[in-house]
Structure formats: structure tokens, C-alpha cells
Design a protein around this motif. Sequence first.
Motif, PDB file in Angstrom:
ATOM      1  N   ILE A 104      -5.121  30.943 -23.304  1.00 55.17           N
ATOM      2  CA  ILE A 104      -4.934  31.130 -24.752  1.00 55.17           C
ATOM      3  C   ILE A 104      -3.759  32.074 -25.009  1.00 55.17           C
ATOM      4  N   ALA A 105      -3.700  33.182 -24.260  1.00 54.34           N
ATOM      5  CA  ALA A 105      -2.597  34.137 -24.428  1.00 54.34           C
ATOM      6  C   ALA A 105      -1.262  33.469 -24.130  1.00 54.34           C
ATOM      7  N   ARG A 106      -1.228  32.644 -23.085  1.00 53.43           N
ATOM      8  CA  ARG A 106      -0.002  31.939 -22.711  1.00 53.43           C
ATOM      9  C   ARG A 106       0.439  30.992 -23.824  1.00 53.43           C
ATOM     10  N   LYS A 107      -0.519  30.233 -24.397  1.00 55.63           N
ATOM     11  CA  LYS A 107      -0.201  29.296 -25.490  1.00 55.63           C
ATOM     12  C   LYS A 107       0.334  30.043 -26.712  1.00 55.63           C
ATOM     13  N   ILE A 108      -0.352  31.137 -27.063  1.00 64.21           N
ATOM     14  CA  ILE A 108       0.077  31.911 -28.234  1.00 64.21           C
ATOM     15  C   ILE A 108       1.461  32.513 -27.998  1.00 64.21           C
ATOM     16  N   LEU A 109       1.685  33.040 -26.817  1.00 64.09           N
ATOM     17  CA  LEU A 109       2.979  33.630 -26.483  1.00 64.09           C
ATOM     18  C   LEU A 109       4.088  32.580 -26.503  1.00 64.09           C
ATOM     19  N   GLU A 110       3.827  31.418 -25.918  1.00 66.81           N
ATOM     20  CA  GLU A 110       4.822  30.340 -25.921  1.00 66.81           C
ATOM     21  C   GLU A 110       5.146  29.887 -27.336  1.00 66.81           C
TER      22      GLU A 110
END
Length: 122
Positions: free
Chosen positions: A30-36
Motif C-alpha cells: 500500500i505504501a509503495r502504491k501511494i508513493l508511486e
Amino acid sequence: MKKVTVYLSENTYDVLNNLSSKRKESMSLIARKILEKGLTEEAAKDGIDAVTDAVRRAMRDILKPTEDRLAKLAAKAAVAAATAMYLNTQCIADLGKNNALELYQIARTKAVAYLREKDEEA
């Protein structure tokens, strides 16, 4: 993939943890998706800023000669109008009218009133 360690506030960690529970996905995913997503939006904003600057520069380059020409025409018109005004006043005085300056003031007042009128065509 590269590993990055990030420290989060308690509130941000709790929100991320709740999202992870609801979506049944890992916190890192989730953090990766939000960051991307955030980085993509920032890159797009930077791209838009660059395009906007380029368009503004191009428009300025295109419009500058027209602006300069209009300014020169306005200056010529002002000189021609002032010359005509003084010649008319001199002609009135040469015709023997003693009130040439008074006639000039009356004409000027009427001209100002005319310029302040709303254009009926608009």
C-alpha cells in the motif's frame, strides 16, 4: 527493487495499518502504491509547469512585435492629435477670434465627454 527505510508518525502508521487490514494487502504494498502515485502526480505537475513556461515564452515572443507596433501607432496618433489640436487653435486665433483658448477648452470638454460615452455598438 531498492529498499528504503522510512519513519512514520503514529497517526500515519495507524492509517496505513487500517488500510492494510481493510484491503488485505501488506503495508509495504500500500505504501509503495501511494508513493508511486504521489511521485507520478508530482512529476506530472513539474511537466505541466515546464510546458506552461514554454507556452508563455512562445506567446510572449509572438505577441511582442504586435505590442510594439501598437505602441508605435498609439504614439503616432497622439502626436498627430496634439498637432491638429494646436493647429486648430492657431487657425481660430488667426481668423480673428479672441476666444480661441475658450473654444479649445469647450471642444476639449466635449471630446472628453464623447470618449466617456458607452459605445452603442457594444
